[in-house]
Design a protein around this motif. Structure first.
Motif, mmCIF file in Angstrom:
data_model
loop_
_atom_site.group_PDB
_atom_site.id
_atom_site.type_symbol
_atom_site.label_atom_id
_atom_site.label_comp_id
_atom_site.label_asym_id
_atom_site.label_seq_id
_atom_site.Cartn_x
_atom_site.Cartn_y
_atom_site.Cartn_z
ATOM 1 N N PHE A 150 0.827 -1.210 0.000
ATOM 2 C CA PHE A 150 0.000 0.000 0.000
ATOM 3 C C PHE A 150 0.858 1.256 0.000
ATOM 4 O O PHE A 150 0.505 2.258 -0.640
ATOM 5 C CB PHE A 150 -0.951 -0.007 1.201
ATOM 6 C CG PHE A 150 -2.258 -0.692 0.935
ATOM 7 C CD1 PHE A 150 -3.371 0.028 0.540
ATOM 8 C CD2 PHE A 150 -2.372 -2.069 1.046
ATOM 9 C CE1 PHE A 150 -4.570 -0.603 0.266
ATOM 10 C CE2 PHE A 150 -3.565 -2.716 0.787
ATOM 11 C CZ PHE A 150 -4.676 -1.981 0.398
ATOM 12 N N SER A 151 1.980 1.224 0.712
ATOM 13 C CA SER A 151 2.881 2.373 0.704
ATOM 14 C C SER A 151 3.413 2.639 -0.693
ATOM 15 O O SER A 151 3.474 3.782 -1.155
ATOM 16 C CB SER A 151 4.046 2.136 1.667
ATOM 17 O OG SER A 151 3.611 2.060 2.999
ATOM 18 N N THR A 168 0.598 3.939 -3.258
ATOM 19 C CA THR A 168 0.085 5.299 -3.071
ATOM 20 C C THR A 168 1.174 6.366 -3.154
ATOM 21 O O THR A 168 0.854 7.558 -3.147
ATOM 22 C CB THR A 168 -0.601 5.420 -1.692
ATOM 23 O OG1 THR A 168 0.342 5.099 -0.657
ATOM 24 C CG2 THR A 168 -1.794 4.489 -1.599
ATOM 25 N N PHE A 185 0.928 8.745 -6.200
ATOM 26 C CA PHE A 185 -0.257 9.589 -6.026
ATOM 27 C C PHE A 185 -0.006 10.660 -4.970
ATOM 28 O O PHE A 185 -0.468 11.801 -5.106
ATOM 29 C CB PHE A 185 -1.455 8.733 -5.623
ATOM 30 C CG PHE A 185 -2.688 9.524 -5.287
ATOM 31 C CD1 PHE A 185 -3.451 10.092 -6.294
ATOM 32 C CD2 PHE A 185 -3.065 9.709 -3.972
ATOM 33 C CE1 PHE A 185 -4.582 10.842 -5.989
ATOM 34 C CE2 PHE A 185 -4.195 10.441 -3.659
ATOM 35 C CZ PHE A 185 -4.958 11.016 -4.669
ATOM 36 N N ALA A 186 0.737 10.306 -3.916
ATOM 37 C CA ALA A 186 1.035 11.265 -2.847
ATOM 38 C C ALA A 186 1.820 12.457 -3.389
ATOM 39 O O ALA A 186 1.539 13.609 -3.047
ATOM 40 C CB ALA A 186 1.817 10.580 -1.728
ATOM 41 N N TYR A 246 -0.507 14.623 -5.355
ATOM 42 C CA TYR A 246 -1.475 15.279 -4.477
ATOM 43 C C TYR A 246 -0.868 16.502 -3.805
ATOM 44 O O TYR A 246 -1.511 17.557 -3.683
ATOM 45 C CB TYR A 246 -1.961 14.282 -3.417
ATOM 46 C CG TYR A 246 -3.089 14.801 -2.555
ATOM 47 C CD1 TYR A 246 -4.413 14.620 -2.944
ATOM 48 C CD2 TYR A 246 -2.831 15.463 -1.349
ATOM 49 C CE1 TYR A 246 -5.454 15.094 -2.162
ATOM 50 C CE2 TYR A 246 -3.865 15.936 -0.559
ATOM 51 C CZ TYR A 246 -5.171 15.750 -0.970
ATOM 52 O OH TYR A 246 -6.198 16.224 -0.184
ATOM 53 N N SER A 250 -3.000 13.567 6.214
ATOM 54 C CA SER A 250 -2.283 12.315 6.474
ATOM 55 C C SER A 250 -2.005 12.116 7.962
ATOM 56 O O SER A 250 -2.112 10.994 8.478
ATOM 57 C CB SER A 250 -0.970 12.285 5.683
ATOM 58 O OG SER A 250 -0.177 13.425 5.953
ATOM 59 N N ALA A 265 -0.594 3.225 3.628
ATOM 60 C CA ALA A 265 -1.128 3.993 2.502
ATOM 61 C C ALA A 265 -0.882 5.488 2.649
ATOM 62 O O ALA A 265 -0.695 6.196 1.655
ATOM 63 C CB ALA A 265 -2.624 3.717 2.364
ATOM 64 N N PHE A 266 -0.889 5.998 3.875
ATOM 65 C CA PHE A 266 -0.717 7.430 4.087
ATOM 66 C C PHE A 266 0.726 7.825 4.383
ATOM 67 O O PHE A 266 1.013 9.014 4.555
ATOM 68 C CB PHE A 266 -1.619 7.908 5.237
ATOM 69 C CG PHE A 266 -3.057 8.063 4.840
ATOM 70 C CD1 PHE A 266 -3.502 9.215 4.219
ATOM 71 C CD2 PHE A 266 -3.967 7.036 5.064
ATOM 72 C CE1 PHE A 266 -4.821 9.360 3.844
ATOM 73 C CE2 PHE A 266 -5.292 7.164 4.692
ATOM 74 C CZ PHE A 266 -5.728 8.326 4.081
#
Length: 428
Positions: free
Chosen positions: A273-274, A277, A280-281, A284, A297, A334-335
């Motif tokens: 997940f890291s 994402t 995308f991070a 963003y 986050s 993910a975050f």
């Protein structure tokens, strides 16, 4: 190829400290915290030593070989270890010697290619390194499935396999890598910095560009007060993160009934997940800005860590509890990219051009300090007060750290840099 092997070896070892300490040696979470704390504490000065030594003699390839070979040689004997003290000794040796390859990895690439090619070459390097880390975790998960119910008794075998993979990295480095024909001063790489794609429980980055020598630590006061305080607050946040990240897998083992297979899956899901994402991070942050990104986050961690504090009091079947634990660790992963990119790019963008490399070096050092303290305190709280208290404290520290972080945004300009063009990525 060399760093694919080395990151695969490291990926295989990621879940092994809690498994070795808790499942194999039957020790408690307090010793898990002590092991992580000592390993990280050994890595920080080792990074400074190897980085300054490589810069002084202006060689790169030999340090890659020393790092890979030292880590491999130190990990292989753990196959025969049955006591905690000897285990800690070999792990610290692996950390100290293994750090030799960390400060030269990016420089070796920069010095071997034209500057116009750096973004593309680093993107390829990052993809290979990240793939190796996830591959190592996947190999471990497959090994666990193959060994079945008897896997707990052969956990040391995983270190033997990891050591062998490090030896493959040595052989690959000796054959493929060439000593660069030119040398680049780190101080001239201010706009470039390393990012951590996946959160590491112990301080063992795969690459670091900017390091701080002992004689330059006093120069921290030359940074602007808001930026200096921001770095302190980031270290405080890392301390809070570590309280949760270290203890949660042991909680899953002791309170949820997680098996060795479950722990490998826990770390693998977090890493996947890291990685997914992370791109995308970066996009963003460019669209929404650093303040909004960090608020979102860090709020996710405050909520997630706080929710985990109630898990011990919720009656669930073991399968349900395990699934909830997997989801929590996946959300944490993910975050991570939003936090990693947001913090370090803020430090780089808001330092004076001549101080950027130094500012990032301070950030890296204080990041390690947060991990060292958090590891030790997490084990103590979890062992003597309880996991719920540890998770609650971590959530409150994240809340306090978020307030401190956001406090300095009105005094410093907003992030505008492009992580793809200025950042090199640490795979884990």
């Amino acid at each position: 190829m060399s760093y694919l092997f080395s990151n695969t070896a490291y990926g295989l070892t990621i879940p092994l400290i809690p498994l070795f300490v808790v499942m194999f040696l039957k020790s408690g979470v307090v010793w898990d915290g002590i092991v992580y704390s000592l390993a990280s504490a050994a890595s920080v000065p080792a990074l400074l030593f190897w980085g300054n030594l490589s810069d002084s003699i202006k060689k790169r390839k030999i340090f890659v070989i020393i790092g890979f070979l030292g880590a491999g040689i130190a990990l292989i004997p753990i196959f025969l270890v049955h006591t905690l003290g000897v285990y800690i000794l070999f792990l610290i040796v692996a950390q100290v010697v293994g750090m030799a390859s960390v400060p030269v990895s990016n420089l070796l690439i920069f010095e071997s290619t034209q500057q116009s090619q750096w973004p593309n070459v680093m993107a390829t390097f990052n993809m290979i390194a990240s793939t190796g880390t996830v591959l190592g975790l996947a190999i471990g998960a497959v090994m666990v499935v193959l060994y079945g119910s008897g896997v707990d008794s052969v956990i040391p075998l995983f270190y033997l396999v990891a050591g062998a993979i490090y030896i493959l990295a040595v052989i690959s480095a000796m054959i493929i890598l060439k000593e660069p024909s030119r040398n680049i001063n780190r101080a001239k790489l201010g706009p470039f910095y390393s990012l951590r794609v996946i959160e590491r429980v112990r301080y063992f980055p795969s690459s670091v560009i900017h390091i701080i020598s002992d004689r330059k630590m006093k120069a921290l006061n030359k940074l602007s007060p808001p930026l200096r305080h921001y770095i302190y607050a980031s270290s405080f946040l890392m301390f809070g993160f570590q309280l949760f990240i270290l203890a949660f897998p042991v909680y899953v083992i002791q309170n949820v009934g997680g098996t060795t297979e479950d722990i490998f899956y826990l770390y693998l899901i977090n890493a996947i997940f890291s990685t997914l994402t992370f791109r995308f991070a970066g996009n963003y942050i460019r669209l929404k800005g650093g303040k909004k990104t960090l608020t979102m986050s860090l709020a996710s961690r405050f909520i997630t860590f706080g929710a985990a504090a109630f898990l011990p009091y919720i009656v669930m079947q073991s399968t349900q509890a395990l699934m909830v634990s997997m989801i929590i660790y996946a959300v944490v992963g993910a975050f991570w990219g939003f936090i990693s990119i947001g913090q370090i790019s803020f430090v780089s963008d808001n330092a004076q051009p001549k101080q950027r490399g130094r500012a990032v070096g301070y950030y890296n050092s204080f990041f390690g300090f947060g991990q060292i303290g958090g590891s030790f305190i997490s084990g103590v709280i979890s062992e003597y007060v309880g996991y719920s208290a540890d998770f609650a404290v971590s959530s409150l520290i994240v809340l306090a750290g978020t307030v401190l972080i956001l406090r300095y945004y009105p005094h410093i300009r907003i992030i505008t840099s492009d992580p793809d063009s200025v950042a090199s990525t640490d795979s884990l």
